[in-house]
Write a protein that holds these residues in place. Sequence first.
Motif, PDB file in Angstrom:
ATOM      1  N   ASN A 145      -8.143   1.717  -3.518  1.00  0.00           N
ATOM      2  CA  ASN A 145      -8.984   0.877  -4.322  1.00  0.00           C
ATOM      3  C   ASN A 145      -7.536  -0.037  -4.856  1.00  0.00           C
ATOM      4  OD1 ASN A 145     -11.224   1.436  -3.751  1.00  0.00           O
ATOM      5  ND2 ASN A 145     -11.620   3.160  -5.649  1.00  0.00           N
ATOM      6  N   THR A 158     -11.583   3.850   3.984  1.00  0.00           N
ATOM      7  CA  THR A 158     -12.377   4.730   2.291  1.00  0.00           C
ATOM      8  C   THR A 158     -13.261   4.877   3.014  1.00  0.00           C
ATOM      9  OG1 THR A 158     -12.036   2.434   0.640  1.00  0.00           O
ATOM     10  CG2 THR A 158     -13.922   3.355   0.366  1.00  0.00           C
ATOM     11  N   GLY A 203       0.813  -1.335  -0.188  1.00  0.00           N
ATOM     12  CA  GLY A 203       0.191  -0.194  -0.152  1.00  0.00           C
ATOM     13  C   GLY A 203       0.556   1.076  -0.249  1.00  0.00           C
ATOM     14  N   GLU A 216      -8.562  -0.780   4.719  1.00  0.00           N
ATOM     15  CA  GLU A 216      -9.066  -0.161   3.763  1.00  0.00           C
ATOM     16  C   GLU A 216     -10.114  -0.289   3.714  1.00  0.00           C
ATOM     17  OE1 GLU A 216      -9.532  -4.624   3.904  1.00  0.00           O
ATOM     18  OE2 GLU A 216      -7.663  -3.036   4.369  1.00  0.00           O
ATOM     19  N   ARG A 217     -11.179  -0.540   4.545  1.00  0.00           N
ATOM     20  CA  ARG A 217     -13.342  -0.332   4.325  1.00  0.00           C
ATOM     21  C   ARG A 217     -13.277   0.867   5.340  1.00  0.00           C
ATOM     22  NH1 ARG A 217     -16.100  -4.125   7.509  1.00  0.00           N
ATOM     23  NH2 ARG A 217     -14.818  -5.411   7.550  1.00  0.00           N
ATOM     24  N   VAL A 258     -14.472  -8.408  -5.229  1.00  0.00           N
ATOM     25  CA  VAL A 258     -14.207  -7.252  -4.306  1.00  0.00           C
ATOM     26  C   VAL A 258     -13.642  -6.384  -5.562  1.00  0.00           C
ATOM     27  CG1 VAL A 258     -11.613  -6.460  -3.562  1.00  0.00           C
ATOM     28  CG2 VAL A 258     -13.142  -8.111  -2.172  1.00  0.00           C
ATOM     29  N   VAL A 309      -4.372   1.526   4.247  1.00  0.00           N
ATOM     30  CA  VAL A 309      -4.416   0.339   3.533  1.00  0.00           C
ATOM     31  C   VAL A 309      -3.553  -0.971   4.562  1.00  0.00           C
ATOM     32  CG1 VAL A 309      -4.846  -1.566   1.798  1.00  0.00           C
ATOM     33  CG2 VAL A 309      -5.929   0.972   1.559  1.00  0.00           C
ATOM     34  N   ARG A 364     -14.909  -2.257  -6.057  1.00  0.00           N
ATOM     35  CA  ARG A 364     -13.827  -1.022  -6.395  1.00  0.00           C
ATOM     36  C   ARG A 364     -13.977  -0.120  -7.235  1.00  0.00           C
ATOM     37  NH1 ARG A 364     -11.613   0.608  -1.464  1.00  0.00           N
ATOM     38  NH2 ARG A 364     -12.178  -0.589  -0.047  1.00  0.00           N
ATOM     39  N   SER A 375      -4.456  -0.298  -3.734  1.00  0.00           N
ATOM     40  CA  SER A 375      -3.719  -1.521  -3.213  1.00  0.00           C
ATOM     41  C   SER A 375      -4.929  -2.341  -2.391  1.00  0.00           C
ATOM     42  CB  SER A 375      -3.393  -0.113  -1.436  1.00  0.00           C
ATOM     43  OG  SER A 375      -2.572   0.663  -2.035  1.00  0.00           O
ATOM     44  N   THR A 376      -5.619  -2.425  -2.986  1.00  0.00           N
ATOM     45  CA  THR A 376      -6.166  -3.163  -2.369  1.00  0.00           C
ATOM     46  C   THR A 376      -6.515  -4.546  -3.303  1.00  0.00           C
ATOM     47  OG1 THR A 376      -7.846  -1.952  -1.133  1.00  0.00           O
ATOM     48  CG2 THR A 376      -9.816  -4.540  -1.716  1.00  0.00           C
TER      49      THR A 376
END
Length: 387
Positions: free
Chosen positions: A317, A274, A126, A270-271, A206, A265, A210, A319-320
């Motif tokens: 986004n 975001t 990340g 991350e959630r 996912v 992240v 994103r 990084s996820t």
Amino acid sequence: MPKLMVTLFSVAAGLAVANIYYVQPLITAIADEFHRGSGETSLIVTVTTFGYAAGLVFVVPLADIVDRRKLIVTLLSIVAVIQAVSAAAPSITVLTVVSGLVAASAVVAPIMVAFAATLAAPAERGGVTGRVMSGVLVGVLLARTGGGLVAQWAGSWRAVYVAAAVLMVVLALLLHRKLPTVPVGARLGYGGLLRSVVAIVREEPVLRLRCLYGFLSFAGFSAFWATTAFLLAGPPYHYGEAVIGLFGLLGAVGAYAARVAGRFVDRGWERWSTGALLLAVLLAWGLMAIDGGGALLPLMAGVVVLDLGVQGVQVANLSTIYALRPEARSRITMAYTGTYFLGGAVGSAVSGAAYAAGGWLAVCAAGAVFAVLALAIWAVQTLCRAR
């Protein structure tokens, strides 16, 4: 991943993406030299946009089946040659055509971002992605401001293309020496490669989520920049082109946000990060709507918060999704950036219609709708996970 290597990736990505933005501050000078109107000259920007979209779809996925170092060096070499042709363009028609070719070849930045994510250890992915993305953002900003300054200093818009060609030659030679060679992960034909992108999107919820966040956040971002010049050129500001261009430097905060979001992240947040960033985007539209956009300080604060939120969401986004399929990062990049780019086109179109119908407040309302939709999707997803 060594810090010096991350810095090299960041600088290279920024210089590469700058090639599609140099033309924006040069439009009036190009129109004057070729004695063309604004409509015909602005077609250069349109063709550049479509060229970049084509590069995202047809070139970026190649990084999953060919040597990335060779692909990057080849693309930069092509860009250098075409920029040299742009500098000598005898007509606006030639310049328009080669601008599209440059854009299609200048998709090195998303390839570099995915390449950096591949080289980085999982615990630092990340942060590394954020640093490379910050280079992309700085490249966009410096292209718009620096292109105008070089043209003014040299006395010709052609000097900008000469400088760009030289930069790409130097960058290609440097990356040829410094980039590592990484074994190719996928063994697919080109047709199978493109078909596999559809399969990946279908199989990865996912990634779909994103992509949706990216679409909505960049739609709002583009809605702002598509009409902000009209706001700043009119009452009560009456700013000229130079000041309006410098106004965009407020977006430098986005480069910092990109790095910070990546760290969150890496820590597994991350959630929630975001959600906070999407809320910041909504707050930004509220600030920019104060006094119908006539209050300078809230407007400036809104620009800073908007850029921080949108660019932070972008890094979260990427990084996820890069944690999903290491062997398919370039195809994942293509799916995400294509959706992201489409959101920008929709946002620009909606913004133009909104401004024509109801002025700046209508633009703020449209941007707020994009932000509310993204927040609603985030809230539903968060509640579903909580159950």
